[in-house]
Design a protein around this motif. Structure first.
Motif, PDB file in Angstrom:
ATOM      1  N   TYR A 121       0.829  -1.196   0.000  1.00 42.03           N
ATOM      2  CA  TYR A 121       0.000   0.000   0.000  1.00 42.03           C
ATOM      3  C   TYR A 121       0.870   1.255   0.000  1.00 42.03           C
ATOM      4  N   PRO A 122       0.576   2.228  -0.849  1.00 44.95           N
ATOM      5  CA  PRO A 122       1.362   3.457  -0.888  1.00 44.95           C
ATOM      6  C   PRO A 122       1.152   4.297   0.363  1.00 44.95           C
ATOM      7  N   ASN A 123       2.270   4.745   0.970  1.00 38.98           N
ATOM      8  CA  ASN A 123       2.210   5.536   2.195  1.00 38.98           C
ATOM      9  C   ASN A 123       3.299   6.587   2.195  1.00 38.98           C
ATOM     10  N   CYS A 124       3.028   7.734   2.825  1.00 40.71           N
ATOM     11  CA  CYS A 124       4.091   8.691   3.083  1.00 40.71           C
ATOM     12  C   CYS A 124       5.062   8.110   4.109  1.00 40.71           C
ATOM     13  N   PHE A 125       6.264   8.637   4.127  1.00 43.89           N
ATOM     14  CA  PHE A 125       7.362   8.080   4.913  1.00 43.89           C
ATOM     15  C   PHE A 125       6.990   7.863   6.383  1.00 43.89           C
ATOM     16  N   LEU A 126       6.423   8.877   7.048  1.00 45.49           N
ATOM     17  CA  LEU A 126       6.125   8.776   8.478  1.00 45.49           C
ATOM     18  C   LEU A 126       4.922   7.883   8.768  1.00 45.49           C
ATOM     19  N   SER A 127       4.134   7.573   7.747  1.00 51.01           N
ATOM     20  CA  SER A 127       2.939   6.747   7.943  1.00 51.01           C
ATOM     21  C   SER A 127       3.186   5.276   7.646  1.00 51.01           C
ATOM     22  N   GLY A 128       4.359   4.953   7.127  1.00 54.10           N
ATOM     23  CA  GLY A 128       4.646   3.578   6.732  1.00 54.10           C
ATOM     24  C   GLY A 128       5.109   2.717   7.886  1.00 54.10           C
ATOM     25  N   PRO A 129       5.323   1.427   7.637  1.00 56.47           N
ATOM     26  CA  PRO A 129       5.825   0.509   8.659  1.00 56.47           C
ATOM     27  C   PRO A 129       7.198   0.950   9.178  1.00 56.47           C
ATOM     28  N   LYS A 130       7.513   0.540  10.386  1.00 54.94           N
ATOM     29  CA  LYS A 130       8.762   0.972  11.029  1.00 54.94           C
ATOM     30  C   LYS A 130       9.814  -0.142  11.041  1.00 54.94           C
ATOM     31  N   ASN A 131       9.895  -0.924   9.956  1.00 60.84           N
ATOM     32  CA  ASN A 131      10.874  -2.009   9.882  1.00 60.84           C
ATOM     33  C   ASN A 131      11.990  -1.645   8.907  1.00 60.84           C
ATOM     34  N   ASP A 132      12.468  -0.395   9.001  1.00 59.41           N
ATOM     35  CA  ASP A 132      13.488   0.083   8.069  1.00 59.41           C
ATOM     36  C   ASP A 132      14.758  -0.754   8.125  1.00 59.41           C
ATOM     37  N   GLU A 133      15.156  -1.187   9.319  1.00 58.50           N
ATOM     38  CA  GLU A 133      16.402  -1.946   9.449  1.00 58.50           C
ATOM     39  C   GLU A 133      16.299  -3.287   8.730  1.00 58.50           C
ATOM     40  N   ASP A 134      15.165  -3.951   8.839  1.00 58.54           N
ATOM     41  CA  ASP A 134      14.967  -5.215   8.121  1.00 58.54           C
ATOM     42  C   ASP A 134      15.088  -4.999   6.619  1.00 58.54           C
ATOM     43  N   LEU A 135      14.484  -3.919   6.121  1.00 62.38           N
ATOM     44  CA  LEU A 135      14.523  -3.634   4.690  1.00 62.38           C
ATOM     45  C   LEU A 135      15.953  -3.366   4.225  1.00 62.38           C
ATOM     46  N   ILE A 136      16.688  -2.579   4.986  1.00 64.61           N
ATOM     47  CA  ILE A 136      18.070  -2.271   4.603  1.00 64.61           C
ATOM     48  C   ILE A 136      18.929  -3.530   4.609  1.00 64.61           C
ATOM     49  N   ASN A 137      18.767  -4.357   5.629  1.00 62.25           N
ATOM     50  CA  ASN A 137      19.534  -5.609   5.681  1.00 62.25           C
ATOM     51  C   ASN A 137      19.212  -6.510   4.495  1.00 62.25           C
ATOM     52  N   CYS A 138      17.927  -6.614   4.167  1.00 65.96           N
ATOM     53  CA  CYS A 138      17.491  -7.554   3.129  1.00 65.96           C
ATOM     54  C   CYS A 138      17.749  -7.024   1.725  1.00 65.96           C
ATOM     55  N   ASN A 139      17.413  -5.765   1.487  1.00 64.80           N
ATOM     56  CA  ASN A 139      17.482  -5.220   0.125  1.00 64.80           C
ATOM     57  C   ASN A 139      18.858  -4.701  -0.254  1.00 64.80           C
ATOM     58  N   ILE A 140      19.660  -4.293   0.734  1.00 62.04           N
ATOM     59  CA  ILE A 140      20.958  -3.672   0.434  1.00 62.04           C
ATOM     60  C   ILE A 140      22.124  -4.529   0.927  1.00 62.04           C
ATOM     61  N   LEU A 141      22.143  -4.812   2.224  1.00 66.30           N
ATOM     62  CA  LEU A 141      23.299  -5.510   2.799  1.00 66.30           C
ATOM     63  C   LEU A 141      23.455  -6.916   2.237  1.00 66.30           C
ATOM     64  N   SER A 142      22.348  -7.641   2.085  1.00 73.28           N
ATOM     65  CA  SER A 142      22.439  -9.029   1.613  1.00 73.28           C
ATOM     66  C   SER A 142      23.022  -9.082   0.206  1.00 73.28           C
ATOM     67  N   LEU A 143      22.574  -8.190  -0.664  1.00 75.96           N
ATOM     68  CA  LEU A 143      23.073  -8.164  -2.039  1.00 75.96           C
ATOM     69  C   LEU A 143      24.564  -7.844  -2.075  1.00 75.96           C
ATOM     70  N   THR A 144      24.974  -6.881  -1.268  1.00 70.47           N
ATOM     71  CA  THR A 144      26.387  -6.493  -1.228  1.00 70.47           C
ATOM     72  C   THR A 144      27.259  -7.654  -0.753  1.00 70.47           C
ATOM     73  N   LYS A 145      26.846  -8.292   0.315  1.00 69.23           N
ATOM     74  CA  LYS A 145      27.662  -9.358   0.899  1.00 69.23           C
ATOM     75  C   LYS A 145      27.659 -10.622   0.034  1.00 69.23           C
ATOM     76  N   MET A 146      26.504 -10.972  -0.545  1.00 65.29           N
ATOM     77  CA  MET A 146      26.462 -12.133  -1.426  1.00 65.29           C
ATOM     78  C   MET A 146      27.360 -11.920  -2.634  1.00 65.29           C
ATOM     79  N   THR A 147      27.380 -10.700  -3.147  1.00 68.53           N
ATOM     80  CA  THR A 147      28.259 -10.386  -4.280  1.00 68.53           C
ATOM     81  C   THR A 147      29.718 -10.516  -3.881  1.00 68.53           C
ATOM     82  N   GLN A 148      30.073 -10.037  -2.691  1.00 70.35           N
ATOM     83  CA  GLN A 148      31.455 -10.170  -2.213  1.00 70.35           C
ATOM     84  C   GLN A 148      31.874 -11.627  -2.123  1.00 70.35           C
ATOM     85  N   ILE A 149      30.988 -12.456  -1.604  1.00 68.68           N
ATOM     86  CA  ILE A 149      31.314 -13.869  -1.408  1.00 68.68           C
ATOM     87  C   ILE A 149      31.578 -14.572  -2.741  1.00 68.68           C
ATOM     88  N   ILE A 150      30.726 -14.327  -3.721  1.00 68.68           N
ATOM     89  CA  ILE A 150      30.756 -15.114  -4.954  1.00 68.68           C
ATOM     90  C   ILE A 150      31.611 -14.481  -6.050  1.00 68.68           C
TER      91      ILE A 150
END
Length: 306
Positions: free
Chosen positions: A139-168
């Motif tokens: 569902y589309p939401n403004c930043f302050l109205s959205g879910p508060k799981n920013d850390e999960d998103l950063i780990n999953c969408n950014i950190l995982s891709l970076t680290k998997m690329t480093q490994i392989i």
């Protein structure tokens, strides 16, 4: 003076027409990929023995797992739900007779990379598909109205891709060949209101991938970022497929025809056309309050119906 100005304008018009003609000719490659830059049947298997796919339990990741197995690779499935992994692994083994290895991992956590790297040791990995990602809410939401799981998103969408690329990537460089496909999103090709954090995370995937390809293309590695629009998956609440909303299997098959087309692709012809259209819309229109309100009402109503 007037005659000189006229000649300059004619020259400028000719250059602009030539540029657009070249762009049109270049775009034709998406209509005829088999003629423009055909991918030999042995191409994917020539990269290496194994393909690693993250987020492989559902949707696009599952589709890549099946398609790459059909094209001759053994598959490493990585996702957090063991039951889904076991089911997908069993189906792949029965239908393709390829080897399948399972690694259970939750990419919202930061302490899983050593576990993954340990289980990948000794495998000749030719293809990596960085597919795993989360959308906090469809569902589309403004930043302050959205879910508060920013850390999960950063780990999953950014950190995982970076680290998997480093490994392989390390072993790909040693073998001087390999293919890395990074799944971004069309929402990562421009600043997208109402999906602010998700869009920003996909911008990282987009720029990271293109910069990485510039660094490693001379070492025999293909790194391509995919920026699809709608694909019918659990993330999109299994949106009904249509001209622009693709089934995961169809999107994956088409995207693999484009892996030699450069460092970025929308992944399928319909999305290439839609992407070119979106590029013609000024950002001030997309960022206007009226447009945001229209998007919010339209998408919210559609998703509630589902």
């Amino acid at each position: 003076m007037g005659e000189l100005l006229q000649q300059l304008l004619i020259l400028l018009g000719g250059i602009i027409c030539l540029v657009y003609l070249v762009k049109c000719i270049w775009f034709l490659k998406y209509f005829f990929p088999g003629l423009w830059s055909p991918v030999p049947p042995s191409f994917f298997r020539s990269m290496g023995e194994w393909a690693v796919i993250t987020g492989a339990g559902d949707g696009i990741g599952k589709a890549y797992s099946f398609e790459l197995a059909r094209r001759g690779l053994n598959i490493v499935l990585i996702s957090r739900t063991l039951e889904k992994l076991q089911k997908v692994a069993s189906e792949i083994e029965q239908t393709t007779e390829r080897k399948v290895k399972i690694i259970q991992a939750d990419f919202t956590k930061r302490d899983i990379l050593d576990h993954i790297e340990k289980h990948l040791q000794g495998l000749e990995i030719g293809i990596l598909v960085n597919n795993v990602g989360i959308l906090p809410t469809p569902y589309p939401n403004c930043f302050l109205s959205g879910p508060k799981n920013d850390e999960d998103l950063i780990n999953c969408n950014i950190l995982s891709l970076t680290k998997m690329t480093q490994i392989i990537l390390k072993q790909m460089v040693l073998r001087k060949k390999g293919l890395i496909l990074n799944l971004s999103s069309a929402l990562g090709t421009f600043p997208c209101p109402l999906y602010t954090i998700y869009s920003a995370s996909k911008v990282f995937v987009y720029t990271f991938s293109k910069a990485l390809q510039a660094e490693y293309k001379e070492k025999g590695i293909i790194i391509q970022v995919l920026t699809p629009f709608g694909v019918s998956t659990p993330m999109t609440l299994h949106a009904k497929p249509n001209l622009f909303t693709k089934r995961a299997q169809d999107f994956v098959r088409e995207s693999l025809d484009y892996v030699t087309f450069g460092d970025e692709s929308y992944g399928c012809l319909a999305h290439e056309i839609l992407g070119r259209f979106m590029q013609c819309i000024p950002l001030w229109i997309l960022h206007s309050d009226r447009m945001q309100e229209t998007i919010r009402n339209t998408l919210s109503g559609y998703l509630k119906e589902k």
